[in-house]
Design a protein around this motif. Structure first.
Motif, mmCIF file in Angstrom:
data_model
loop_
_atom_site.group_PDB
_atom_site.id
_atom_site.type_symbol
_atom_site.label_atom_id
_atom_site.label_comp_id
_atom_site.label_asym_id
_atom_site.label_seq_id
_atom_site.Cartn_x
_atom_site.Cartn_y
_atom_site.Cartn_z
ATOM 1 N N LEU A 74 16.673 -91.283 46.567
ATOM 2 C CA LEU A 74 15.763 -90.140 46.604
ATOM 3 C C LEU A 74 15.976 -89.361 47.898
ATOM 4 N N ILE A 103 15.492 -92.733 36.305
ATOM 5 C CA ILE A 103 14.119 -93.248 36.205
ATOM 6 C C ILE A 103 13.705 -93.368 34.744
ATOM 7 N N VAL A 104 13.984 -92.331 33.965
ATOM 8 C CA VAL A 104 13.618 -92.347 32.542
ATOM 9 C C VAL A 104 14.401 -93.427 31.799
ATOM 10 N N LEU A 109 8.680 -94.237 42.227
ATOM 11 C CA LEU A 109 9.552 -93.570 41.266
ATOM 12 C C LEU A 109 8.755 -92.710 40.287
ATOM 13 N N TRP A 110 7.586 -93.178 39.907
ATOM 14 C CA TRP A 110 6.745 -92.381 39.011
ATOM 15 C C TRP A 110 6.373 -91.056 39.680
ATOM 16 N N LEU A 167 9.323 -88.790 39.933
ATOM 17 C CA LEU A 167 9.620 -88.162 38.646
ATOM 18 C C LEU A 167 8.785 -86.903 38.444
ATOM 19 N N MET A 206 18.052 -84.089 39.208
ATOM 20 C CA MET A 206 18.061 -84.419 37.784
ATOM 21 C C MET A 206 18.688 -85.788 37.515
ATOM 22 N N ARG A 239 16.116 -88.377 38.119
ATOM 23 C CA ARG A 239 15.120 -88.323 37.040
ATOM 24 C C ARG A 239 15.634 -89.022 35.786
ATOM 25 N N ASN A 270 7.761 -84.986 40.850
ATOM 26 C CA ASN A 270 8.082 -84.020 41.905
ATOM 27 C C ASN A 270 9.245 -83.132 41.460
ATOM 28 N N THR A 322 12.951 -83.597 42.953
ATOM 29 C CA THR A 322 13.784 -84.759 42.644
ATOM 30 C C THR A 322 15.006 -84.312 41.850
#
Length: 108
Positions: free
Chosen positions: A79, A38-39, A21-22, A25, A32, A35, A27, A30
């Motif tokens: 993803l 993930i954040v 996932l890092w 993020l 929005m 993203r 890339n 990916t």
């Protein structure tokens, strides 16, 4: 004792997926929405504000563990295929991925 080994394997897999996932993020391909997910997951895990505060013995870590075990696989599965493959390759070739392979604990 078998349940302990299963939990250990599950956490190692989640750790690899967290690294994926890092890299996803970072890339630009990916989406929005992924993203933001993930954040938001990272902010929740490192935030001092939880559903149950961390100082409560068992319950304090249970909500963080639930987020780890539910959100990370959920986001990885959503993803795009090319982003997922690239992130998996980068995670496996990182220093932690190489260390896990060397110790024989990497999962695929």
């Amino acid at each position: 004792m078998m349940w302990l080994l299963r939990i250990r394997r599950l956490l190692r897999t989640t750790g690899r997926e967290a690294m994926m996932l890092w890299y996803a993020l970072l890339n630009p391909a990916t989406p929005m929405a992924i993203r933001l997910g993930i954040v938001a997951t990272g902010l929740y895990l490192f935030s001092p504000l939880d559903i149950f505060p961390d100082f409560m013995m068992l319950f304090g870590l249970a909500d963080d563990l639930a987020v780890l075990l539910l959100a990370i696989p959920f986001l990885v599965k959503r993803l795009p295929a090319h982003v997922q493959q690239e992130a998996a390759l980068r995670a496996d070739n990182s220093w932690l991925g190489r260390w896990l392979r060397r110790t024989g604990t990497a999962t695929r």
